[in-house]
Design a protein around this motif. Structure first.
Motif, PDB file in Angstrom:
ATOM      1  N   GLY A 190      36.631  32.686  46.644  1.00  0.00           N
ATOM      2  CA  GLY A 190      36.082  33.913  46.075  1.00  0.00           C
ATOM      3  C   GLY A 190      35.362  34.748  47.106  1.00  0.00           C
ATOM      4  O   GLY A 190      35.506  35.967  47.145  1.00  0.00           O
ATOM      5  N   GLU A 235      37.926  36.350  49.398  1.00  0.00           N
ATOM      6  CA  GLU A 235      38.537  37.523  48.758  1.00  0.00           C
ATOM      7  C   GLU A 235      37.609  38.716  48.830  1.00  0.00           C
ATOM      8  O   GLU A 235      38.033  39.822  49.136  1.00  0.00           O
ATOM      9  N   TYR A 236      36.341  38.499  48.522  1.00  0.00           N
ATOM     10  CA  TYR A 236      35.358  39.581  48.547  1.00  0.00           C
ATOM     11  C   TYR A 236      35.238  40.166  49.949  1.00  0.00           C
ATOM     12  O   TYR A 236      35.293  41.386  50.134  1.00  0.00           O
ATOM     13  N   TYR A 280      38.294  42.135  50.847  1.00  0.00           N
ATOM     14  CA  TYR A 280      38.343  43.389  50.089  1.00  0.00           C
ATOM     15  C   TYR A 280      37.392  44.421  50.699  1.00  0.00           C
ATOM     16  O   TYR A 280      37.780  45.573  50.932  1.00  0.00           O
ATOM     17  N   TRP A 306      35.126  46.842  44.027  1.00  0.00           N
ATOM     18  CA  TRP A 306      35.420  45.409  43.978  1.00  0.00           C
ATOM     19  C   TRP A 306      35.242  44.876  42.554  1.00  0.00           C
ATOM     20  O   TRP A 306      36.091  44.151  42.049  1.00  0.00           O
ATOM     21  N   ASN A 307      34.155  45.242  41.905  1.00  0.00           N
ATOM     22  CA  ASN A 307      33.915  44.769  40.542  1.00  0.00           C
ATOM     23  C   ASN A 307      34.998  45.263  39.585  1.00  0.00           C
ATOM     24  O   ASN A 307      35.428  44.535  38.693  1.00  0.00           O
ATOM     25  N   LYS A 363      38.329  43.136  40.543  1.00  0.00           N
ATOM     26  CA  LYS A 363      38.360  41.729  40.142  1.00  0.00           C
ATOM     27  C   LYS A 363      38.460  41.569  38.626  1.00  0.00           C
ATOM     28  O   LYS A 363      38.798  40.495  38.145  1.00  0.00           O
ATOM     29  N   HIS A 417      43.618  40.633  44.134  1.00  0.00           N
ATOM     30  CA  HIS A 417      42.331  41.298  44.324  1.00  0.00           C
ATOM     31  C   HIS A 417      42.233  41.950  45.702  1.00  0.00           C
ATOM     32  O   HIS A 417      41.143  42.073  46.253  1.00  0.00           O
TER      33      HIS A 417
END
Length: 94
Positions: free
Chosen positions: A46, A49-50, A53, A73-74, A77, A83
């Motif tokens: 996770g 991914e963040y 991104y 991002w929010n 996801k 993502h």
């Protein structure tokens, strides 16, 4: 594109985050310097991914703020599928 530098303790954090290192390379580095090397890449998926991104967001949108990046991002996801950043994610800012 720059050649990926060898993983060593002299590497600054910005350079380290700019490149992808294999789990085996990270574990060997940790072992060499007496750092814990437990866990797996899956356990940090996770966060990976963040980070990817956010880095891609800023590359595609110079001048946008971290607040904008997090809002996109929010939004992303919460969607089904991958993502990864896409320019169309900017609709979250409307």
């Amino acid at each position: 594109m720059r050649e990926r530098p060898e993983l060593n303790k002299e590497l600054d954090s910005a350079t380290f985050r700019s490149f992808y290192y294999l789990k085996q390379e990270l574990a060997a580095f940790c072992k060499e310097y007496g750092l814990p090397a437990s866990g797996s890449k899956a356990e940090i998926g996770g966060q990976f991914e963040y980070n990817t991104y956010i880095r891609d967001f800023f590359a595609d949108n110079p001048g946008k703020s971290l607040h904008d990046a997090i809002k996109c991002w929010n939004y992303k996801k919460g969607l089904p599928g991958h993502h990864r950043h896409e320019h169309s994610d900017l609709r979250a800012l409307d």
